[in-house]
Design an enzyme around this catalytic site. Sequence first.
Site, PDB file in Angstrom:
ATOM      1  N   CYS A   2       0.857  -1.175   0.000  1.00 15.24           N
ATOM      2  CA  CYS A   2       0.000   0.000   0.000  1.00 15.24           C
ATOM      3  C   CYS A   2       0.894   1.227   0.000  1.00 15.24           C
ATOM      4  O   CYS A   2       2.097   1.132   0.196  1.00 15.24           O
ATOM      5  CB  CYS A   2      -0.904   0.010   1.225  1.00 15.24           C
ATOM      6  SG  CYS A   2      -1.893  -1.491   1.424  1.00 15.24           S
ATOM      7  N   ARG A  27       1.264   1.542  -6.019  1.00 16.11           N
ATOM      8  CA  ARG A  27       1.490   0.615  -4.906  1.00 16.11           C
ATOM      9  C   ARG A  27       0.199  -0.059  -4.448  1.00 16.11           C
ATOM     10  O   ARG A  27       0.238  -1.009  -3.661  1.00 16.11           O
ATOM     11  CB  ARG A  27       2.111   1.353  -3.721  1.00 16.11           C
ATOM     12  CG  ARG A  27       3.441   2.013  -4.027  1.00 16.11           C
ATOM     13  CD  ARG A  27       3.983   2.702  -2.789  1.00 16.11           C
ATOM     14  NE  ARG A  27       4.374   1.724  -1.787  1.00 16.11           N
ATOM     15  CZ  ARG A  27       5.611   1.249  -1.650  1.00 16.11           C
ATOM     16  NH1 ARG A  27       6.565   1.643  -2.454  1.00 16.11           N
ATOM     17  NH2 ARG A  27       5.876   0.371  -0.704  1.00 16.11           N
ATOM     18  N   TRP A  75      -3.900  -1.730  -1.281  1.00 20.45           N
ATOM     19  CA  TRP A  75      -3.928  -3.013  -1.981  1.00 20.45           C
ATOM     20  C   TRP A  75      -4.386  -4.021  -0.951  1.00 20.45           C
ATOM     21  O   TRP A  75      -3.657  -4.334  -0.006  1.00 20.45           O
ATOM     22  CB  TRP A  75      -2.550  -3.362  -2.532  1.00 20.45           C
ATOM     23  CG  TRP A  75      -2.518  -4.584  -3.391  1.00 20.45           C
ATOM     24  CD1 TRP A  75      -2.744  -4.648  -4.731  1.00 20.45           C
ATOM     25  CD2 TRP A  75      -2.213  -5.927  -2.974  1.00 20.45           C
ATOM     26  NE1 TRP A  75      -2.602  -5.933  -5.175  1.00 20.45           N
ATOM     27  CE2 TRP A  75      -2.286  -6.753  -4.115  1.00 20.45           C
ATOM     28  CE3 TRP A  75      -1.902  -6.516  -1.752  1.00 20.45           C
ATOM     29  CZ2 TRP A  75      -2.049  -8.120  -4.064  1.00 20.45           C
ATOM     30  CZ3 TRP A  75      -1.673  -7.880  -1.698  1.00 20.45           C
ATOM     31  CH2 TRP A  75      -1.739  -8.655  -2.858  1.00 20.45           C
ATOM     32  N   ASN A 101       0.834  -0.034   6.068  1.00 26.88           N
ATOM     33  CA  ASN A 101       1.257  -0.867   4.951  1.00 26.88           C
ATOM     34  C   ASN A 101       1.936  -2.092   5.541  1.00 26.88           C
ATOM     35  O   ASN A 101       2.843  -1.971   6.360  1.00 26.88           O
ATOM     36  CB  ASN A 101       2.234  -0.103   4.043  1.00 26.88           C
ATOM     37  CG  ASN A 101       2.797  -0.970   2.931  1.00 26.88           C
ATOM     38  OD1 ASN A 101       2.216  -1.985   2.571  1.00 26.88           O
ATOM     39  ND2 ASN A 101       3.939  -0.567   2.392  1.00 26.88           N
ATOM     40  N   GLY A 102       1.483  -3.284   5.145  1.00 26.37           N
ATOM     41  CA  GLY A 102       2.072  -4.508   5.664  1.00 26.37           C
ATOM     42  C   GLY A 102       0.988  -5.490   6.078  1.00 26.37           C
ATOM     43  O   GLY A 102      -0.191  -5.323   5.772  1.00 26.37           O
ATOM     44  N   GLU A 521       9.511 -13.607 -19.920  1.00 27.91           N
ATOM     45  CA  GLU A 521       9.203 -12.218 -19.575  1.00 27.91           C
ATOM     46  C   GLU A 521       8.122 -11.649 -20.485  1.00 27.91           C
ATOM     47  O   GLU A 521       7.235 -10.912 -20.035  1.00 27.91           O
ATOM     48  CB  GLU A 521      10.479 -11.373 -19.630  1.00 27.91           C
ATOM     49  CG  GLU A 521      10.284  -9.880 -19.404  1.00 27.91           C
ATOM     50  CD  GLU A 521       9.744  -9.536 -18.026  1.00 27.91           C
ATOM     51  OE1 GLU A 521       9.355  -8.370 -17.837  1.00 27.91           O
ATOM     52  OE2 GLU A 521       9.694 -10.413 -17.140  1.00 27.91           O
ATOM     53  N   LYS A 525       4.455 -10.183 -19.242  1.00 25.21           N
ATOM     54  CA  LYS A 525       3.929  -8.856 -19.541  1.00 25.21           C
ATOM     55  C   LYS A 525       2.493  -8.936 -20.047  1.00 25.21           C
ATOM     56  O   LYS A 525       1.632  -8.151 -19.645  1.00 25.21           O
ATOM     57  CB  LYS A 525       4.810  -8.143 -20.587  1.00 25.21           C
ATOM     58  CG  LYS A 525       6.176  -7.752 -20.098  1.00 25.21           C
ATOM     59  CD  LYS A 525       6.174  -6.565 -19.152  1.00 25.21           C
ATOM     60  CE  LYS A 525       6.103  -6.951 -17.701  1.00 25.21           C
ATOM     61  NZ  LYS A 525       7.214  -7.597 -17.089  1.00 25.21           N
ATOM     62  N   GLU A 528       0.130  -9.903 -17.149  1.00 25.92           N
ATOM     63  CA  GLU A 528      -0.023  -8.864 -16.137  1.00 25.92           C
ATOM     64  C   GLU A 528      -1.029  -7.796 -16.541  1.00 25.92           C
ATOM     65  O   GLU A 528      -1.841  -7.359 -15.715  1.00 25.92           O
ATOM     66  CB  GLU A 528       1.327  -8.185 -15.862  1.00 25.92           C
ATOM     67  CG  GLU A 528       2.294  -9.011 -15.055  1.00 25.92           C
ATOM     68  CD  GLU A 528       3.608  -8.293 -14.850  1.00 25.92           C
ATOM     69  OE1 GLU A 528       4.090  -8.270 -13.710  1.00 25.92           O
ATOM     70  OE2 GLU A 528       4.151  -7.741 -15.824  1.00 25.92           O
ATOM     71  N   HIS A 544       7.176 -31.777 -26.111  1.00 25.56           N
ATOM     72  CA  HIS A 544       7.074 -32.643 -24.937  1.00 25.56           C
ATOM     73  C   HIS A 544       5.790 -32.378 -24.144  1.00 25.56           C
ATOM     74  O   HIS A 544       5.751 -32.644 -22.943  1.00 25.56           O
ATOM     75  CB  HIS A 544       8.305 -32.463 -24.044  1.00 25.56           C
ATOM     76  CG  HIS A 544       9.583 -32.861 -24.715  1.00 25.56           C
ATOM     77  ND1 HIS A 544       9.861 -34.162 -25.065  1.00 25.56           N
ATOM     78  CD2 HIS A 544      10.649 -32.119 -25.120  1.00 25.56           C
ATOM     79  CE1 HIS A 544      11.054 -34.212 -25.654  1.00 25.56           C
ATOM     80  NE2 HIS A 544      11.549 -32.988 -25.697  1.00 25.56           N
ATOM     81  N   LYS A 643       2.888  -2.551  -7.303  1.00 25.66           N
ATOM     82  CA  LYS A 643       4.269  -2.451  -7.773  1.00 25.66           C
ATOM     83  C   LYS A 643       5.275  -3.004  -6.772  1.00 25.66           C
ATOM     84  O   LYS A 643       6.149  -3.781  -7.121  1.00 25.66           O
ATOM     85  CB  LYS A 643       4.586  -0.979  -8.062  1.00 25.66           C
ATOM     86  CG  LYS A 643       5.961  -0.752  -8.667  1.00 25.66           C
ATOM     87  CD  LYS A 643       6.041  -1.300 -10.061  1.00 25.66           C
ATOM     88  CE  LYS A 643       7.349  -0.985 -10.724  1.00 25.66           C
ATOM     89  NZ  LYS A 643       7.448  -1.609 -12.052  1.00 25.66           N
TER      90      LYS A 643
END
Length: 648
Positions: A2, A27, A75, A101-102, A521, A525, A528, A544, A643
């Site tokens: 957050c 955040r 968040w 935050n946490g 990667e 992207k 996300e 396979h 983030k």
Amino acid sequence: MCGIVGYVGSRMAQEILVEGLRRLEYRGYDSAGIATFTPAHRFAVVKSVGRIDNLAGKLEQTPASGTIGIGHTRWATHGAPNDVNSHPHWGGNDRLVLCHNGVIENFRVLKTRLEAEGYAFRSATDTEVIAHLIDSCVQELLPANDEAANTAAAHQAEAALKNGRNTDHKNGHAVDPYEPYIRAIKTALAQLQGTYGLAIMFKELPDVLFAARLGSPLVVGVGDNEHFIASDAAPLVGHTDKIVYLSDNELAIVTAENLRIIHRDTGHVAHDVKRIEFEETAVHLNGYAHYMLKEIFEQPETLQNAMRGRLSVEEASSVFGGLNISPQQLRNVNRIILTGCGTSWHAALVGEYLIEELARLPVEVEYASELRYRNPPVEKDTLLFAITQSGETADTLAALREFKRKGHATMAICNVVGSTIARECDGGIYLHAGPEIGVASTKAFTSQVITLAMLALHLGRLRHLSYGAGQRIIEQLRRLPDQVGQALEANDQIRRIAEKYCDCRNFLYLGRNYNFPTALEGALKLKEISYLHAEGYPAAEMKHGPIALVDEHTPSVFLIPKGFVYDKVMSNLEEIKARGGPVIAVVDQDDDSVEHLADDVIRIPTVEEFLQPIVSIVPLQLLAYHIALLRGCDVDKPRNLAKSVTVE
């Protein structure tokens, strides 16, 4: 995960808080709120579910006056995103408000105890437990005084302190007007298990902010008769260029004129004021539609910044000032572990290829979230590199601490100066990429990879790599910013390709050798920011099992620049086409061999194979961006993500 912001000074706090929350919205962005202390000597608390714009709309109707306040963008971890669960939260009989935050791991035990004491909970959050717990501790320390007496005593002591009359005239002892509240906060924090960054205001202390941290970042901005609190430096830019980084178990007492920091266990801390390194323009869009697009197009510059002052033609090597380890010690390292999460883990995979090829040094890549709980046999001559954009990622920090605990040397590759990982490691390398605000990392990835390439060169020159080979690598590195700039010129073509495939539900990303991590990667992207299913594989692994997924509605994005596995990847591409799968091929600019096989071809500049990921990721970043945009997704603030991942 957050964002916290606070202000105390002579200006109206509301505007500063809302602006700061906008800069911290990456955040967390499922709800937001602010609290100010008004001239009428009461808290004004305004909260709203959703984005900061929703909060700003409420504040237009119901302004929160006052020159001191705290704010929060959330968040969610405990409790659904709604107005009740939004921060700030009240404590006790509205004695205090705080933002957090946490995650508090033992909140249920504490909540049961507080309910037995008579506290009523309004929210489903773990944060409200902290607020009531601090109030409970204050009441234990001031049991005989009513609220009016407490307030009057605090005002008198505070005025005495400001006027230099900081003694108790009855006994001549120094008076600290904040001491009962400091003790209450410290007593409460000692009972918490988990992580926290906290901003706290008490009704009895209308000119004071308290800030505390353990595992969640907090900084204090130092202005001219004003101070700021924030989760990172972004909200401070444009207001002050002076910053103090709080460390774990530190408590800051912040007024307009003064900043005092106390360690929970050891007492007063002499704080170190540092300069913020980036300009205000770095946190603005500067004409781009989104931060993600801006940061994709900044990559030629950020690559240049990562290399600046670090390439020595005379030594045919790279030079790092912050490793804090001698060449002799590095020469004795026989094994390297690279650890990170998400995009940083993908960069580490590229680093494994780079270091093993250029330095002939064994490398292992570990998910930080797994490494912290494993107990692998690690020899004494092993060096750990923690790779992180924010420098605050909880899993990466825990892995680094575990290795430090066992006596191993620890290094970091990090973007944020003054971050927890940057301060706790034995040495490291800053990316100098500037603030990355888009939640989906772009420029940090390429900066991490080029930094790992320079590290591989440095280690190689300590071992077997010749002078001439070192000079050739430096020459190739210096060309990269221009070559990435050329890759960006395909933006319009990539947008047209995105229009063709944006309605597909599944994508495969395929590459080999250096471009296998790039495929991972690229798939990340797309996942996300577009919420589409995408998977990255080594191209040879398709046969396979995953080739069962191929059909006419599943595009395969092939990374197939020239290299020693080029013919092998061409064969893998043929396998996909034989089964009717559409192919998007990323190829060297002069390669005409793929035209008759691929449905769409994206050309990139030809670079040496070990540097291909830095160039070949660019079209994949743009493809994800344009597909997400066409699907109506918020590319800068994708759902469920934040983030800076400061929780497990």
